[in-house]
Design an enzyme around this catalytic site. Structure first.
Site, PDB file in Angstrom:
ATOM      1  N   GLU A 125     -26.164 -25.750  -3.508  1.00 35.64           N
ATOM      2  CA  GLU A 125     -27.214 -26.441  -2.753  1.00 35.64           C
ATOM      3  C   GLU A 125     -26.530 -27.523  -1.928  1.00 35.64           C
ATOM      4  OE1 GLU A 125     -30.583 -27.950  -5.007  1.00 35.64           O
ATOM      5  OE2 GLU A 125     -30.729 -29.708  -3.699  1.00 35.64           O
ATOM      6  N   GLU A 130     -31.191 -37.212   1.687  1.00 34.48           N
ATOM      7  CA  GLU A 130     -32.311 -37.572   0.824  1.00 34.48           C
ATOM      8  C   GLU A 130     -32.475 -39.076   0.891  1.00 34.48           C
ATOM      9  OE1 GLU A 130     -32.953 -35.019  -2.988  1.00 34.48           O
ATOM     10  OE2 GLU A 130     -30.797 -35.390  -2.834  1.00 34.48           O
TER      11      GLU A 130
END
Length: 313
Positions: A125, A130
């Site tokens: 991933e 974020e």
């Protein structure tokens, strides 16, 4: 959901829409009637669920049990390019203004098209960006900080993300006060993320040794199950980051995986408590007024595919 987030993602224009040429992903409150009365949301019945897991498609409010359960207290959106644009090596840039509001969790990330090396995180991933919508007084860092990470490992209990995780603080501003470009450049030799320019790198990973060796994983799990290196047969140091990935844009809300740590900065729920979603809903008089600009506003998305055979961009 894996992270225990509080949102129900929808396919309607309430939560994902285009206005003035920009894409908006905006969280909104759940219908109060679905919270206060016994009800079942079953997205499998109407065929609108995009997940293969029933737990992602069915939710209920049950007011009769001791620890009353409720449906997701908020709605939001998640979009991806899995059926359209995917790349194996290249560059991705997303120009966006991040949301302002407590307990919002905006993300720009990539997942493998196929689980070639096994279920998450064995096939990798890539978290380009974020952040958190809380203001800069938030103890873990609010919308003045973005982070990038790679997730990789033989299983959830041996995810080596902490070896490839870096934060970057905005200088004298926040990432919700204006537009910034969040990017990733990725080849067989390296992968790095950046903000606004390739010179302002956030995370840099040089694939100069096999990731399995870098992970220093144990020989076996605590129950005695031996860990198998599902990457070794490729002969490539960057496995599992040697397959096609697709892009995901979303705004999550809350969660129980530690992204928002317990008992810090007035967090209104406890992760392991069975009433997390209800406690969050009941505290909306505190957090909802902070949602002054809750949408992630995206002005541009560009994906470049590295030419076959090129090792450098």
């Amino acid at each position: 959901m894996l992270n225990g987030e509080f949102e129900q993602t929808t396919g309607g224009e309430e939560n994902v829409y285009v206005h003035g040429g920009h894409l908006f992903i905006k969280p909104t409150l759940q219908d109060a009637d679905l919270i206060n009365n016994d009800t079942i949301i079953n997205l499998l019945e109407d065929g609108t669920c995009t997940s293969k897991e029933p737990s992602d498609c069915i939710a209920a409010t049950n007011t009769t049990v001791g620890n009353a359960t409720i449906v997701p207290p908020v709605k939001s959106g998640r979009i991806h390019t899995k059926k359209g644009a995917t790349i194996k090596y290249g560059r991705v840039e997303v120009t966006a203004k991040l949301p302002q509001g407590d307990w919002l969790w905006p993300a720009i990330w990539m997942m493998p098209v196929n689980d070639t090396y096994g279920p998450w995180p064995a096939s990798g991933e890539i978290d380009i960006m974020e952040s958190r919508g809380n203001d800069l007084t938030y103890a873990q860092g609010g919308n003045d900080i973005v982070s990038s990470a790679l997730h990789w490992g033989p299983g959830p209990s041996n995810d080596a993300w902490w070896r490839t995780n870096v934060k970057r603080r905005a200088l004298h501003t926040t990432y919700s006060s204006g537009f910034n470009t969040f990017g990733v450049e990725w080849s067989q030799k390296y992968l790095f993320t950046y903000v606004n320019t390739r010179l302002l790198q956030v995370l840099y990973t040089n694939f100069d040794e096999p990731l399995w060796a870098r992970g220093n994983f144990p020989e076996a799990l605590s129950n005695g199950t031996r860990l198998i290196n599902s990457w070794s047969h490729t002969g490539r140091f960057n496995t599992p980051f040697d397959q096609r990935f697709y892009l995901i844009l979303n705004v999550a809300v809350g969660g129980t995986n530690g992204w928002f740590e317990d008992s810090r900065s007035g967090k209104p729920w406890i992760d392991n408590n069975p009433n997390t979603k209800k406690d969050f809903w009941n505290a909306q008089d505190v957090w909802l007024p902070t949602w002054t600009s809750p949408a992630m506003e995206v002005s541009k998305v560009i994906m470049w595919q590295q030419c076959d055979g090129d090792e450098e961009l």
